[in-house]
Design a protein around this motif. Structure first.
Motif, mmCIF file in Angstrom:
data_model
loop_
_atom_site.group_PDB
_atom_site.id
_atom_site.type_symbol
_atom_site.label_atom_id
_atom_site.label_comp_id
_atom_site.label_asym_id
_atom_site.label_seq_id
_atom_site.Cartn_x
_atom_site.Cartn_y
_atom_site.Cartn_z
ATOM 1 N N GLU A 154 18.154 99.306 41.578
ATOM 2 C CA GLU A 154 19.537 99.694 41.316
ATOM 3 C C GLU A 154 19.517 101.117 40.816
ATOM 4 N N ASP A 172 20.922 102.740 38.164
ATOM 5 C CA ASP A 172 21.671 102.571 36.931
ATOM 6 C C ASP A 172 22.123 103.893 36.340
ATOM 7 N N ASP A 198 9.679 99.451 36.056
ATOM 8 C CA ASP A 198 10.169 98.159 35.573
ATOM 9 C C ASP A 198 9.173 97.611 34.560
ATOM 10 N N GLN A 251 14.016 98.785 32.040
ATOM 11 C CA GLN A 251 13.653 99.780 33.044
ATOM 12 C C GLN A 251 13.855 101.191 32.506
ATOM 13 N N VAL A 300 17.339 101.277 30.448
ATOM 14 C CA VAL A 300 18.207 100.172 30.838
ATOM 15 C C VAL A 300 17.585 98.857 30.400
ATOM 16 N N GLU A 344 18.075 94.550 30.484
ATOM 17 C CA GLU A 344 18.722 93.497 31.271
ATOM 18 C C GLU A 344 18.508 92.147 30.597
ATOM 19 N N THR A 345 19.580 91.384 30.468
ATOM 20 C CA THR A 345 19.489 90.046 29.889
ATOM 21 C C THR A 345 19.035 89.066 30.953
ATOM 22 N N GLY A 353 21.460 88.569 33.754
ATOM 23 C CA GLY A 353 21.738 89.631 34.715
ATOM 24 C C GLY A 353 22.668 90.722 34.228
ATOM 25 N N ARG A 408 23.388 94.145 32.562
ATOM 26 C CA ARG A 408 22.599 95.353 32.381
ATOM 27 C C ARG A 408 23.368 96.331 31.502
ATOM 28 N N GLY A 450 22.783 100.242 29.348
ATOM 29 C CA GLY A 450 21.859 101.354 29.222
ATOM 30 C C GLY A 450 22.529 102.627 28.768
ATOM 31 N N GLY A 494 27.819 93.615 34.694
ATOM 32 C CA GLY A 494 27.130 92.405 35.113
ATOM 33 C C GLY A 494 28.100 91.255 35.278
#
Length: 740
Positions: free
Chosen positions: A63, A65, A460, A465, A498, A500-501, A504, A506, A508, A556
């Protein structure tokens, strides 16, 4: 301008030259097999041209981001938001406004920035028109044949050029096939008619699988309107009072004919004279698909004729020389509206007194090339190539006479190496040769060449990320008649962290530094610019414009709720803008291009959630908001900064029918620049009824739309012409979209 035959010959030569290296078959699956369906898209609604939920072909990344503001308009929204110009099509997207100069010319404005700070792309490379140089110049895109539009706001847009310092609008069309359709022949079409402008329009595309590896494409569109209907008077109360005062003054001096013209202009209501347009396009392309690799080429032609709207009374205020046309470079922050709108076109009654309408006749021949080559199992998985050539001309007519002719010849190429793991490296080249001849040719002929190297890298770390992007760009601008040459080295970059849970979501933060070279119009202008109602003087000593930014975002899905929000701050060093000197030249106020520091602050937010879900029925809501504020370090304000806007929709979905109601509200804007007028708040109420008559094909949609149902007057603050070009009145539109 080159003859049509010679341009076709050049297009053919370029196509064969670039096609030869990639006609070798590659191992692996077909390109069609790589078309991943969108998670929320039913099988029967998938488009054979869909490239997945990937923004601006950045396929090496999970992605992007660091591009915190992302919106994608698919064909259903394009049908619902149906408009002839790209700016009006996107007006409901958070953070987007429009120049709304005239029905035939409206470009998107992102986060209060436009002109040379917003890049409009066709499948990753520029439109190669001159829409960014003047608000009255149309963008050479017809939404009738568009498959998808991507709107990118934020620091990550720097990847696509220094002119993307404010953001990117990327249009995906169908002219180069990228997959073999399941059917031997695949057809897409959209037809529409409305009442507010007596619209008659239609566009269709055809893809034919000639062999298992070769697909031919053909598309075309046609659009014609009459004069735009409006609620109430054409001009604002303030301008109406000015016109009536001018009429009284002329009458006192015994100029009864001129006095009557001023009164007629003040009394004009119900429609905008000379706001009609005619547009047609035709494109042909071919795609070759060999395993995981594909290549294609296309040739397209765009032609439009539309009215340029003149500020009522301007021909008397500044002499009849100011016929309107354009050459204005809308440079995002020009001064003004009140005065700027001039460039344009008087009303119908002008014909009675010998005043001629001003119109723009625009044509563009465009050649596009695309390659996507699988590279095997090494460090790089794919090589992606894009190239384009454009020969563009538009002529500004004053009645039957030619006023000013603008010519622009552009070549652009882009190559990306997609890493097997989280990254892209690439290069980009662009050259533009620009010239203008005639009364409004106040910018000297010039040539601009740009070369860039860029990269994006993603690491990642498992639920976390780190993303980094960098771009180096060299810009050389030269005006041979003036004997001036300027060179710029630009360095831009962005860094994101960034998280992420597991669900899903996100979130950042991004820091960025972006640079832009002065445009040729900012450097070389020297003369009356009727579209901005100013005598504009460029500055050959302008320095690089630099923006430092920080942005936080979250987006998200939580259960059935989808949401996104961005909060940003961008500090410009040496921001380029037009500033009044207090002097006059050719009966016009003199403006010069200066530089100063400017801070932009704003936010965008949207949320969509279901309220009721039962068998065969769902009730959904869609809420959006955006706000931007610009603070100039020097005295005064920047002009045409959009006000706060709110949007709310409620949609009931049945098996065969959808009913959607919308309210979009725009706040007042009274923080204005010198020569600019304030605008009042207004709200539009819209209603849409969609019917899918075929159970076995959900891509056939008949829609009845009612827009601005209460016939409210609205004036877009970002428009140069807002004092005399209000937004459309009540409109009933019928449309049919088909794909089979």
């Amino acid at each position: 301008m080159k003859s049509f035959t010679s341009r076709i010959a050049l297009a053919t030569a370029l196509s064969f030259a670039l096609a030869a290296p990639v006609f070798a078959e590659q191992p692996g699956t077909t390109a069609a097999a790589r078309q991943e369906p969108r998670a929320d898209e039913p099988e029967e609604q998938r488009d054979v041209h869909d490239r997945g939920d990937i923004l601006v072909s950045a396929e090496g990344l999970r992605e992007l981001d660091f591009i915190a503001g992302q919106d994608v308009l698919e064909v259903a929204e394009i049908q619902r938001n149906f408009a002839g110009q790209l700016g009006e099509l996107l007006i409901k997207v958070p953070g987007v406004s429009a120049t709304s100069f005239a029905p035939g010319a409206s470009r998107p404005i992102l986060r209060g920035l436009d002109g040379e700070r917003v890049r409009v792309l066709i499948d990753g490379i520029g439109t190669a028109d001159v829409g960014n140089t003047s608000a009255d110049h149309a963008t050479t895109i017809d939404p009738l044949t568009v498959q998808r539009v991507e709107v990118l706001r934020g620091p990550g847009a720097l990847l696509f050029g220094s002119q993307a310092i404010g953001g990117v609008v990327n249009v995906i069309d169908r002219r180069i096939p990228v997959a073999v359709p399941e059917e031997t022949i695949h057809v897409d079409a959209l037809f529409a008619a409305d009442t507010v402008a007596d619209l008659r329009s239609g566009g269709a595309s055809l893809d034919a699988a000639v062999t298992e590896n070769m697909v031919l494409h053909l598309d075309g569109s046609f659009r014609e309107t009459g004069n735009l209907e409006i609620p109430g008077f054409q001009v604002t109360p303030g301008l109406r009072n000015e016109l009536l005062a001018e009429a009284a003054e002329e009458e006192a001096e015994g100029e009864f004919e001129e006095a009557e013209e001023f009164r007629e202009a003040a009394a004009q209501e119900g429609f905008i004279p000379n706001s009609d347009l005619q547009t047609w396009t035709v494109n042909g392309g071919v795609g070759f698909i060999f395993g995981e690799s594909s290549f294609g080429a296309s040739v397209g032609y765009f032609d439009t004729d539309y009215g340029v709207l003149k500020r009522p009374g301007s021909e008397h205020a500044h002499g009849e020389e100011e016929h309107g046309d354009d050459h204005d470079h809308d440079e995002d922050h020009d001064h003004d509206e009140d005065h700027d709108h001039d460039e344009d076109h008087d009303e119908d009654h002008d014909h009675e007194h010998g005043e001629e309408d001003v119109r723009i006749g625009l044509e563009q021949l465009r050649v596009d090339l695309r390659g996507d080559i699988a590279l095997g199992d090494g460090l790089f998985s794919r090589l992606k190539l894009r190239g384009g050539y454009s020969d563009y001309t538009h002529t500004e007519f004053e009645g039957a006479e030619v006023g000013t002719v603008f010519d622009s010849e552009t070549i652009e190429a882009r190559a990306e190496l997609v890493q097997r793991r989280g990254g892209i490296v690439g290069a980009q080249f662009k050259t533009r040769d620009f010239s203008a001849e005639g009364a409004e040719a106040f910018v000297a002929p010039n040539e601009t060449t740009q070369f860039a190297l860029f990269t994006v890298q993603e690491i990642d770390l498992g639920g976390f990320q780190v993303e980094a992007a960098g771009r180096y760009e060299r810009v050389d601008t030269e005006s041979e008649p003036l004997g001036v040459e300027r060179d710029f080295n630009l360095f831009s970059g962005a860094l994101s962290a960034v998280a992420e849970t597991p669900g899903g979501v996100r979130a950042g933060i991004t820091g960025s530094r972006s640079q832009r070279a002065p445009a040729s119009e900012e450097l070389f202008a020297n003369g009356p610019h009727i579209a901005t109602q100013a005598f504009e003087i460029g500055n050959v000593d302008l320095e690089t414009e630099t923006a430092w930014g920080v942005e936080t975002f979250v987006r998200g899905d939580v259960g059935a709720i989808s949401f996104g929000a961005s909060l940003y701050f961008q500090a410009f060093d040496d921001f380029i803008y037009l500033s009044p000197t207090g002097e006059e030249e050719d009966d016009l106020p003199v403006f010069v291009f200066l530089q100063d520091d400017v801070d932009f602050f704003g936010f965008e937010a949207d949320v969509a959630l279901p309220l009721v879900e039962r068998d065969g029925f769902a009730l959904l809501t869609d809420l959006r908001a955006s706000y931007v504020q610009a603070d100039l370090d020097g005295p005064g304000e920047l002009p045409r900064i959009p006000p706060v806007s709110l949007f709310g929709a409620l949609e009931a979905q049945f098996d065969a029918f959808d009913l959607r109601g919308e309210v979009q509200w725009f706040g007042e804007q009274d923080e204005i620049a010198e020569f600019e007028t304030a605008t009042d708040s207004f709200a539009f109420v819209n209603l849409y009824l969609s019917w899918r008559p075929l159970e076995n094909n959900r891509n056939v949609v008949v829609q009845l739309a009612g827009e601005n149902l209460f016939d409210e007057e609205g004036r877009r603050h970002t428009s140069f012409t807002k004092d005399f070009v209000p937004l459309p009145g009540r409109n009933i539109r019928a449309s049919v979209r088909m794909s089979f």
